[in-house]
Design a protein around this motif. Sequence first.
Motif, PDB file in Angstrom:
ATOM      1  N   TYR A 106      15.192 -39.586  20.931  1.00 17.30           N
ATOM      2  CA  TYR A 106      15.091 -40.930  21.506  1.00 17.30           C
ATOM      3  C   TYR A 106      13.692 -41.515  21.322  1.00 17.30           C
ATOM      4  O   TYR A 106      13.536 -42.667  20.894  1.00 17.30           O
ATOM      5  N   ILE A 107      12.672 -40.716  21.620  1.00 23.36           N
ATOM      6  CA  ILE A 107      11.290 -41.189  21.488  1.00 23.36           C
ATOM      7  C   ILE A 107      10.983 -41.539  20.031  1.00 23.36           C
ATOM      8  O   ILE A 107      10.434 -42.603  19.720  1.00 23.36           O
ATOM      9  N   VAL A 151       6.025 -43.863  23.116  1.00 16.53           N
ATOM     10  CA  VAL A 151       6.734 -44.668  22.123  1.00 16.53           C
ATOM     11  C   VAL A 151       5.784 -45.670  21.471  1.00 16.53           C
ATOM     12  O   VAL A 151       5.802 -45.862  20.243  1.00 16.53           O
ATOM     13  N   ILE A 152       4.949 -46.317  22.268  1.00 16.71           N
ATOM     14  CA  ILE A 152       4.025 -47.322  21.717  1.00 16.71           C
ATOM     15  C   ILE A 152       3.001 -46.670  20.787  1.00 16.71           C
ATOM     16  O   ILE A 152       2.693 -47.194  19.709  1.00 16.71           O
ATOM     17  N   GLY A 171       7.673 -35.080  13.840  1.00 21.33           N
ATOM     18  CA  GLY A 171       6.656 -34.053  14.024  1.00 21.33           C
ATOM     19  C   GLY A 171       5.605 -34.463  15.034  1.00 21.33           C
ATOM     20  O   GLY A 171       5.236 -33.680  15.916  1.00 21.33           O
ATOM     21  N   TRP A 172       5.122 -35.693  14.927  1.00 27.34           N
ATOM     22  CA  TRP A 172       4.077 -36.157  15.850  1.00 27.34           C
ATOM     23  C   TRP A 172       4.581 -36.301  17.279  1.00 27.34           C
ATOM     24  O   TRP A 172       3.784 -36.245  18.219  1.00 27.34           O
ATOM     25  N   ALA A 173       5.882 -36.498  17.456  1.00 29.82           N
ATOM     26  CA  ALA A 173       6.434 -36.697  18.803  1.00 29.82           C
ATOM     27  C   ALA A 173       6.281 -35.460  19.672  1.00 29.82           C
ATOM     28  O   ALA A 173       6.405 -35.558  20.903  1.00 29.82           O
ATOM     29  N   THR A 174       6.007 -34.311  19.068  1.00 33.08           N
ATOM     30  CA  THR A 174       5.772 -33.116  19.891  1.00 33.08           C
ATOM     31  C   THR A 174       4.546 -33.297  20.776  1.00 33.08           C
ATOM     32  O   THR A 174       4.470 -32.723  21.871  1.00 33.08           O
ATOM     33  N   GLY A 202      10.533 -34.039  25.598  1.00 37.25           N
ATOM     34  CA  GLY A 202      10.817 -33.694  24.215  1.00 37.25           C
ATOM     35  C   GLY A 202      10.572 -32.228  23.935  1.00 37.25           C
ATOM     36  O   GLY A 202      10.217 -31.434  24.816  1.00 37.25           O
ATOM     37  N   LEU A 203      10.755 -31.857  22.687  1.00 36.02           N
ATOM     38  CA  LEU A 203      10.654 -30.451  22.287  1.00 36.02           C
ATOM     39  C   LEU A 203       9.226 -29.939  22.305  1.00 36.02           C
ATOM     40  O   LEU A 203       8.998 -28.732  22.279  1.00 36.02           O
ATOM     41  N   GLY A 204       8.254 -30.841  22.358  1.00 28.40           N
ATOM     42  CA  GLY A 204       6.866 -30.400  22.478  1.00 28.40           C
ATOM     43  C   GLY A 204       6.615 -29.618  23.756  1.00 28.40           C
ATOM     44  O   GLY A 204       5.703 -28.782  23.801  1.00 28.40           O
ATOM     45  N   ASP A 205       7.405 -29.864  24.797  1.00 29.36           N
ATOM     46  CA  ASP A 205       7.256 -29.106  26.047  1.00 29.36           C
ATOM     47  C   ASP A 205       7.403 -27.610  25.792  1.00 29.36           C
ATOM     48  O   ASP A 205       6.636 -26.794  26.311  1.00 29.36           O
ATOM     49  N   TYR A 206       8.417 -27.255  25.005  1.00 29.18           N
ATOM     50  CA  TYR A 206       8.643 -25.840  24.702  1.00 29.18           C
ATOM     51  C   TYR A 206       7.508 -25.271  23.853  1.00 29.18           C
ATOM     52  O   TYR A 206       7.044 -24.155  24.086  1.00 29.18           O
TER      53      TYR A 206
END
Length: 217
Positions: A24-25, A85-86, A151-154, A163-167
């Motif tokens: 989504y992000i 998002v921004i 990739g950057w959204a992590t 998002g998956l960056g939390d993990y």
Amino acid sequence: METLISFLNSNWTELLFKTWEHFYISLTAVILGILVAVPLGISLTRIPGIAGFVMGLVGVIQTLPSLAILAFFIPLLGVGKIPAVIALFFYSVLPILRNTYTGVKGLDKNLLEAGHGMGMTGWERILYVEIPLAIPIIMAGIRVSTVYLIGWATLASFIGAGGLGDYIFSGLNLYQPEFIIAGAVPVTLLALLLDLLLGRLEYAVTPKGMKKADQTA
């Protein structure tokens, strides 16, 4: 391996939710980038005098560290998905803008004159001539931007966007490889899947004559 399987059995619903958050992000940022960069790229072909300045400015923003961009928006927008998002939106603009400008600028002038000779208005030439002919190059920029943003959204997890960056960062902090794998593998698969889907979309929206030309080239 057993630890990873046990982790997935215990957390698969949360993993699906975080994958959706990540998707989504990333997708929201890309859509915003398309809505801004495609019209801007077409507009710059009409005013080439400022095209270099705008491209340079966007390029400078692209070189800023992503964490710095995220941190910049915290005092303005707080934490969560909106500042993430921004921030990602700013990173999505350059590849789409550059490809849109290049694709439209490089069109055969005779084709554009033919559209003008047929009585097309400026908007009609954009919608029915310029965008269809430049769509393969524009879509290439969108595909590159999408893969990068996934990739950057992590990093969005640093400001509470989820998002998956939390993990991934939990695994790094806790020295637990199963967390890192559970975050990194879905990110990679998501990037590959979206690139494949966008490739199919690119083929679907490319004019038939250009498809034949690509196949014979």
